[in-house]
Write an enzyme that holds these catalytic residues in place. Sequence first.
Site, PDB file in Angstrom:
ATOM      1  N   ASP A 178     -32.082  -6.171 -54.800  1.00  0.00           N
ATOM      2  CA  ASP A 178     -33.480  -5.775 -54.940  1.00  0.00           C
ATOM      3  C   ASP A 178     -33.618  -4.476 -55.742  1.00  0.00           C
ATOM      4  OD1 ASP A 178     -36.229  -6.368 -53.842  1.00  0.00           O
ATOM      5  OD2 ASP A 178     -36.017  -4.328 -53.082  1.00  0.00           O
ATOM      6  N   GLU A 234     -32.081  -7.985 -59.560  1.00  0.00           N
ATOM      7  CA  GLU A 234     -33.529  -7.991 -59.771  1.00  0.00           C
ATOM      8  C   GLU A 234     -33.832  -6.684 -60.495  1.00  0.00           C
ATOM      9  OE1 GLU A 234     -37.959  -7.614 -57.966  1.00  0.00           O
ATOM     10  OE2 GLU A 234     -36.344  -6.300 -57.390  1.00  0.00           O
TER      11      GLU A 234
HETATM   12  C1  GLC Z   1     -38.679  -6.189 -55.097  1.00  0.00           C
HETATM   13  C2  GLC Z   1     -39.081  -7.337 -54.204  1.00  0.00           C
HETATM   14  C3  GLC Z   1     -40.480  -7.096 -53.744  1.00  0.00           C
HETATM   15  C4  GLC Z   1     -40.509  -5.798 -52.959  1.00  0.00           C
HETATM   16  C5  GLC Z   1     -39.930  -4.650 -53.765  1.00  0.00           C
HETATM   17  C6  GLC Z   1     -39.604  -3.483 -52.889  1.00  0.00           C
HETATM   18  O1  GLC Z   1     -39.403  -6.124 -56.263  1.00  0.00           O
HETATM   19  O2  GLC Z   1     -38.920  -8.546 -54.877  1.00  0.00           O
HETATM   20  O3  GLC Z   1     -40.986  -8.155 -52.987  1.00  0.00           O
HETATM   21  O4  GLC Z   1     -41.829  -5.489 -52.607  1.00  0.00           O
HETATM   22  O5  GLC Z   1     -38.733  -4.998 -54.386  1.00  0.00           O
HETATM   23  O6  GLC Z   1     -38.497  -3.778 -52.094  1.00  0.00           O
END
Ligand code: GLC
Length: 530
Positions: free
Chosen positions: A193, A255
Amino acid sequence: MIYQIYPRSFADSDGDGIGDLPGITARLDHLAELGVDAIWLSPFYPSPQADAGYDVADYRDVEPLFGTLADADHLIAQARARGLRVIVDLVPNHTSSAHRWFDAALATGPGSAERQRYVFRDGRGPDGTEPPNDWQSVFGGPAWTRVADGQWYLHLFDPGQPDLNWDNPEVRTEFLDVLRFWLDRAVDGFRVDVAHGLIKQADLADWQEPQEILSGPETDKPRPPMWDQDGVHEIYRDWRRLLDGYPGERILVAEAWVEPAERLARYVRPDEMHQAFNFEYLLASWTAPAQYAVITRSLAATDAVGAPTTWVLSNHDVVRHASRLGLPVGTARPNGIGIGDEQPDAATGLRRARAATLLMLALPGSAYLFQGEELGLPEHTTMPDEARQDPTWERSGHTQRGRDGCRVPIPWEADAPSYGFGPTDASWLPQPPVWAEYALDRQRGVTGSTYEMYRAALRLRRTHGLGRGTLEWLSSGDEVLAFRNGGLVVLTNFGAAAVPPPGGELVHSSGPLNADGSVPTDVTVWVRPA
Ligand code: GLC
């Protein structure tokens, strides 16, 4: 092909209106039938749920709403028994404010070792009553919150998600240990994340720009001081060494909302992560030139570092593609859609979504699907605002609807309570009445349904080795894209007029062809050349 499960909204075994791990285990046969290779589970760890579980209070346990650690072990074993690999979500940028570390940081006060695990600073102004810098939270409002003794802590997201200090070796050691904990429980990998956020520019310089999660394209403008700092890569090299010491193939997926593709590719260099989500692809307009440009650029950027390219159209943070593509071409990415907003055209959206999916599933590389897209689910675009739970809606002062519309519990049976999501009517977000039409039991075995379209595509993708193939362009005009991969010719018609299909045997299509065999607007066909 990796299928994202959002545990809150996949299947509810106990009827409390929130999905859970036993619910997922009971539905694994669906995923095996659909033909997925791996599942990625969004966070299921103990959490106050300030951000739907992306606020983790304990990285080594399971949130009671979702089950127990034994349920997680059972889910992993049952997935494995069906040949499905399991990827779990790792949230290293921040903990929950309910994490024991944050409690200790508050209890011990300024200057303590416990505070060094987070980003605490004195405020500006004569009494320190102004935040330490001008950064905004991604969800809206200031990225700093003041605590009782007067110091401020950084949270790029919700105040319930304090950012960790990755310059502190203790934080690094702790996360290596968390990785070991799940690797020892036989998971196949991690989706990381906010992988582009862990390291902040050392001086925490003011930014003066509205906050976005995107790092911003390479221009002469400086990179935002909170995103895509070079220091993050060392962390992933450490993690890679750890994973490589485990038997079998264990993977890391970033991500990272990083532009351009060349910059994103740095996350998947040979000694770093294995894959990174391709958000530039997700954001691209539905035109032949835009799609051609993003596909070409994505392939070139990952080829340069020897990593697989990835493709994604929907996830739990964006408007579902069956609705996004129903807005006029070129509309800026909406952060949620609600009552009073321009409504997408459902028929156009689904038609384009199906064409986009067949285009995506014919590309070489790794494709990511989000639960429910195999049913053609639209966004819930008329959700009452009182039902919203994403912190974005409140924190943006009701200017951004946020992400609830893509997170609605999914429909399995048209005529059952909560459309088969659980044994009762309970559903943590309201399900729209159209869910009946999209329910799995209305589509399974029905020729031409979105579900059967996905299933056939995944079967053909596997038998033709499309994921491991090579793309060769045949046509890249203003209206039509066509390419060859793995012995198939793929054509998408973006133009207003029908076009002749490629010569050969039609093996799949996203919609019916015209009576004369031509390919209508917004349809993708897969053809085996004669
Ligand atoms: C990422 C996740 C999202 C979350 C953010 C903070 O972007 O996909 O859902 O709100 O991180 O953890």
